[in-house]
Scaffold this motif. Structure first.
Motif, PDB file in Angstrom:
ATOM      1  N   SER A  74       0.832  -1.200   0.000  1.00 16.66           N
ATOM      2  CA  SER A  74       0.000   0.000   0.000  1.00 16.66           C
ATOM      3  C   SER A  74       0.868   1.252   0.000  1.00 16.66           C
ATOM      4  O   SER A  74       0.373   2.352  -0.167  1.00 16.66           O
ATOM      5  N   VAL A  75       2.160   1.073   0.181  1.00 20.01           N
ATOM      6  CA  VAL A  75       3.119   2.173   0.161  1.00 20.01           C
ATOM      7  C   VAL A  75       3.468   2.494  -1.282  1.00 20.01           C
ATOM      8  O   VAL A  75       3.641   1.580  -2.099  1.00 20.01           O
ATOM      9  N   ARG A  76       3.569   3.761  -1.589  1.00 19.80           N
ATOM     10  CA  ARG A  76       3.969   4.163  -2.940  1.00 19.80           C
ATOM     11  C   ARG A  76       5.331   3.550  -3.264  1.00 19.80           C
ATOM     12  O   ARG A  76       6.252   3.624  -2.456  1.00 19.80           O
ATOM     13  N   HIS A  77       5.432   2.933  -4.397  1.00 20.37           N
ATOM     14  CA  HIS A  77       6.639   2.244  -4.878  1.00 20.37           C
ATOM     15  C   HIS A  77       6.979   1.018  -4.026  1.00 20.37           C
ATOM     16  O   HIS A  77       8.111   0.547  -4.047  1.00 20.37           O
ATOM     17  N   GLY A  78       6.003   0.501  -3.287  1.00 22.85           N
ATOM     18  CA  GLY A  78       6.242  -0.674  -2.448  1.00 22.85           C
ATOM     19  C   GLY A  78       6.663  -1.884  -3.239  1.00 22.85           C
ATOM     20  O   GLY A  78       7.589  -2.597  -2.851  1.00 22.85           O
TER      21      GLY A  78
END
Length: 103
Positions: A74-78
């Motif tokens: 769910s983290v950007r660029h995860g």
């Protein structure tokens, strides 16, 4: 995740203010999620005793499942961050995620 509680009047624009019966009672400052992902990956490496890129395919799939459960994607660029840590492509990470959903 290492959040910090503070008075609601000290809340910044990225903080979460919690209310009770219409009155703000506390603000929660969450750490940057991208930094949290780096800490999670580092902890996984310490637990394994070697870089995640050296794990076999099954262990990498298990790592992806564990990371998904912890919200890593769910983290950007995860996906990109995890793929780099595992030494695989983004496509491979997506395959691991899709394979889990099909099972």
């Amino acid at each position: 995740m290492g959040g910090e509680m503070l008075p609601p009047d000290q809340a910044g624009p990225d903080d979460v203010v919690l209310s009770w019966e219409g009155a703000a009672v506390v603000a929660v400052r969450l750490p940057q999620l991208a930094e949290s992902l780096d800490h999670i990956l580092a902890a996984m490496e310490r637990k394994q005793g070697r870089p995640l890129s050296e794990l076999d395919r099954k262990a990498k799939q298990e790592a992806v499942r564990a990371l998904e459960a912890r919200g890593a994607f769910s983290v950007r660029h995860g996906v990109e961050t995890v793929a780099t840590a595992l030494g695989v492509s983004r496509f491979t990470v997506y395959n691991y995620l899709n394979r889990e959903k099909q099972a």
